[in-house]
Design a protein around this motif. Sequence first.
Motif, PDB file in Angstrom:
ATOM      1  N   GLN A 145       1.169  -1.253   0.035  1.00 17.10           N
ATOM      2  CA  GLN A 145      -0.031  -0.177   0.148  1.00 17.10           C
ATOM      3  C   GLN A 145       0.913   1.011   0.092  1.00 17.10           C
ATOM      4  O   GLN A 145       0.489   2.035  -0.634  1.00 17.10           O
ATOM      5  CB  GLN A 145      -1.174   0.008   1.318  1.00 17.10           C
ATOM      6  CG  GLN A 145      -1.933  -1.276   0.901  1.00 17.10           C
ATOM      7  CD  GLN A 145      -2.709  -0.591  -0.385  1.00 17.10           C
ATOM      8  OE1 GLN A 145      -3.023  -0.252  -0.701  1.00 17.10           O
ATOM      9  NE2 GLN A 145      -2.983  -2.309  -0.429  1.00 17.10           N
ATOM     10  N   LEU A 146       2.143   1.471   1.088  1.00 15.34           N
ATOM     11  CA  LEU A 146       3.230   2.751   0.779  1.00 15.34           C
ATOM     12  C   LEU A 146       3.308   2.731  -0.996  1.00 15.34           C
ATOM     13  O   LEU A 146       4.321   3.709  -0.999  1.00 15.34           O
ATOM     14  CB  LEU A 146       3.891   2.618   1.598  1.00 15.34           C
ATOM     15  CG  LEU A 146       4.545   3.383   2.085  1.00 15.34           C
ATOM     16  CD1 LEU A 146       3.250   4.692   2.852  1.00 15.34           C
ATOM     17  CD2 LEU A 146       5.621   2.803   3.451  1.00 15.34           C
ATOM     18  N   GLN A 147       3.846   1.072  -1.452  1.00 17.10           N
ATOM     19  CA  GLN A 147       4.419   1.620  -2.307  1.00 17.10           C
ATOM     20  C   GLN A 147       3.318   1.943  -3.459  1.00 17.10           C
ATOM     21  O   GLN A 147       3.952   2.926  -4.359  1.00 17.10           O
ATOM     22  CB  GLN A 147       5.005  -0.014  -3.023  1.00 17.10           C
ATOM     23  CG  GLN A 147       5.634   0.295  -4.253  1.00 17.10           C
ATOM     24  CD  GLN A 147       6.627   0.068  -4.610  1.00 17.10           C
ATOM     25  OE1 GLN A 147       8.054   0.679  -3.212  1.00 17.10           O
ATOM     26  NE2 GLN A 147       7.873  -0.523  -5.352  1.00 17.10           N
ATOM     27  N   LYS A 148       2.365   1.874  -3.454  1.00 15.92           N
ATOM     28  CA  LYS A 148       1.047   2.211  -4.711  1.00 15.92           C
ATOM     29  C   LYS A 148       0.919   4.054  -4.345  1.00 15.92           C
ATOM     30  O   LYS A 148       0.786   4.854  -5.419  1.00 15.92           O
ATOM     31  CB  LYS A 148       0.327   1.778  -4.183  1.00 15.92           C
ATOM     32  CG  LYS A 148       0.274  -0.126  -5.143  1.00 15.92           C
ATOM     33  CD  LYS A 148      -1.123  -0.459  -5.094  1.00 15.92           C
ATOM     34  CE  LYS A 148      -1.511  -1.512  -5.355  1.00 15.92           C
ATOM     35  NZ  LYS A 148      -2.478  -3.114  -5.813  1.00 15.92           N
ATOM     36  N   ALA A 149       1.429   3.815  -2.999  1.00 14.48           N
ATOM     37  CA  ALA A 149       0.936   5.893  -2.929  1.00 14.48           C
ATOM     38  C   ALA A 149       2.347   6.357  -3.358  1.00 14.48           C
ATOM     39  O   ALA A 149       1.767   7.549  -3.455  1.00 14.48           O
ATOM     40  CB  ALA A 149       0.900   5.720  -1.130  1.00 14.48           C
ATOM     41  N   ALA A 150       3.455   5.727  -3.068  1.00 15.03           N
ATOM     42  CA  ALA A 150       4.506   6.082  -3.237  1.00 15.03           C
ATOM     43  C   ALA A 150       4.286   6.436  -5.068  1.00 15.03           C
ATOM     44  O   ALA A 150       4.554   8.059  -5.788  1.00 15.03           O
ATOM     45  CB  ALA A 150       5.834   6.290  -2.584  1.00 15.03           C
ATOM     46  N   GLU A 151       4.342   5.729  -5.507  1.00  6.36           N
ATOM     47  CA  GLU A 151       3.474   6.208  -7.261  1.00  6.36           C
ATOM     48  C   GLU A 151       2.919   7.169  -7.128  1.00  6.36           C
ATOM     49  O   GLU A 151       2.754   7.196  -8.204  1.00  6.36           O
ATOM     50  CB  GLU A 151       3.393   4.543  -7.226  1.00  6.36           C
ATOM     51  CG  GLU A 151       4.788   3.436  -7.364  1.00  6.36           C
ATOM     52  CD  GLU A 151       4.726   2.620  -7.872  1.00  6.36           C
ATOM     53  OE1 GLU A 151       3.098   2.031  -8.929  1.00  6.36           O
ATOM     54  OE2 GLU A 151       4.980   0.577  -7.598  1.00  6.36           O
ATOM     55  N   ALA A 152       1.854   6.917  -7.176  1.00  3.99           N
ATOM     56  CA  ALA A 152       0.224   7.368  -6.847  1.00  3.99           C
ATOM     57  C   ALA A 152       1.283   9.413  -6.340  1.00  3.99           C
ATOM     58  O   ALA A 152       1.024  10.339  -8.054  1.00  3.99           O
ATOM     59  CB  ALA A 152      -0.566   7.713  -6.394  1.00  3.99           C
ATOM     60  N   ALA A 153       2.427   9.456  -5.917  1.00  5.42           N
ATOM     61  CA  ALA A 153       2.964  10.787  -5.015  1.00  5.42           C
ATOM     62  C   ALA A 153       3.883  11.685  -6.243  1.00  5.42           C
ATOM     63  O   ALA A 153       3.060  12.193  -6.956  1.00  5.42           O
ATOM     64  CB  ALA A 153       3.428  11.057  -3.751  1.00  5.42           C
TER      65      ALA A 153
END
Length: 630
Positions: free
Chosen positions: A255-263
């Motif tokens: 989930q953090l990985q996806k959040a970083a990519e979205a950022a």
Amino acid sequence: MPQPIRIKDHERDARLVRKRVVVGAVAIVLLVCVLISRLYFLQVIQYEYHSTLSENNRVHVQPIPPTRGLIFDRNGVIIADNRPSFSLTMTRERAGAEWRGLLDVIVEVLELSPDDRKLFEKRMRQGRRPFEPVPILFELSEEQIARIAVNQFRLPGVEVVAQLVRHYPLGEHFAHSVGYVGRINEAELKVLDPINYSGTHHIGKTGIERFYEAELHGQVGYEEVETNARGRVSRVLKRTDPLPGKDIRLTLDVQLQKAAEAALAGRRGAVVALDPNNGDVLAMVSQPSFNPNLFVTGIGFKAYAELRDSIDRPLFNRVLRGLYPPGSTIKPAVAVAGLDSGVVTGATRVFDPGFYQLPNYEHKYRNWNRTGDGWVNMEMAIMRSNDTYFYDLAHKLGVDRLGKYLGQFGIGQKVSLDMFEESAGLMPSREWKRARYRQAWYPGETLILGIGQGYMQTTPLQLAQVTALLANQGKWYRPHLAKDVGGVAPVDPSPLPDIRLHDPRSWQQASNGMQQVMHGARGTARKVGDSAVYRIAGKSGTAQVVAIKQGEKYDRSKVQERHRDHALFIGFAPADKPQIAVAVMVENGESGSGVAAPVVKQVLDAWLLGPDGQLKAEYRVPVSDVSSQP
């Protein structure tokens, strides 16, 4: 005159016949003796040899490749698994001398392209072991399997087999951290254990897949099988089961990985998030990325060319291989070096007219704020990212002492535990420049090192480690991706010493300056910090891509997009109880505070905030602890 009639001598003829019978009988006896002798030699003297040869023709030992270990994130979400697939294999020894013709038949039957034909032959020519089936086509469809079955009589040595193939269900999200497996090439075949890799056609090529190849692979098994004259297995005589590879649980959080990519929002760049309390890599993003599944069974020529030749370089791991000047993100570490060496104190002030000059030199080293900030102390210098203060500090430290301290932070060396692709970066020195350029070191080069420019080169991972050391006050934990391998945590074989300062309060002084960057009245990232429900310690930076002439100002309208400055930002939070350290690099993003800082903030929020938008309870500091801090 008539000739006399000769009377036939029957006795002589009888003697001739008897002689011929005796000679024939002797010859037959001799031949029978030779035959008996040969039979005796083959069946008695060479009994063991021929019985073994016969047995080998009838009984074969076939390797059973082990099941590759699975890879999970820290919460048990699967990142790499094994999916059943039907593959088309060919055994050259059973196909005969006309195996190339069989490839033509396969292409005809399955209606494939000439490029596929070239790929098949390339795979057949690669190094292999005798009588080992070579997979030439993977993931057969039901229609393709049916076509092969109908034309089986035309395809000796060709079989459809079921096997497990590596699969990455999350695709490009973890391509640069987990990596991928690919077909074993000839160079790898020469160094691999020929026994343990019997029957195995894939090996880890990059990332975790390569670093932990031995653990993920497992131990090969065997079975003795009886075959008929056509080489088909009629029955299994003996079986030794293989030992499956070990499963690996990573420190990464999906989930953090996806959040970083979205950022990052599709921009080229890198994000690294670490837990400063143990070195866990929580997120590791390099954008753009690619689909690792393309490489497992062999990527096509066209698809690979598109990835290789793309101007955005999706195959390039920016986190581990990207080298960038750290810019002003290095200033807190330089401040710690100045405090610990005693060349400055927290109250030391420097007057900033907008530039700095070395004694007896006319050259002006500009501050980013051309009008200057007046008298600045260390805290204000970090808050305002004042170049003049750090020019002066670097000059007082000198390149030797500056290099010594920054080396303790990991600059110029590999810092990770299990990322073999990592670059060491560069911490320049007098000796390095003399060896590289055969020139002496100039005082001005020391000044620009103090603001993270010049020859200094760092990776985003190294910047994240610098941030973690600032957060945990010098406690060294090597960044690592594997939380446990087969249930056992990896051990650092060469731990680095902690950074021990003469006065531990120097850490807090650097942290105070970083907090002012986010929350101070004149902080360079105050807009981002004001929106946070927790306290952040951060530092912005920009890294020049092209040099600007003395006296000129940076004008983005005159610079091509890919020649604009890189935007960097580092930060950790909560500032009073650090739980996460983040480093962000946005290629050609220009503004560390305006572009990279919001990315850091989104990553921090994704990790620290609960569903209600408030700081999670486990990350809150009791009031008594806050009041006791200096």
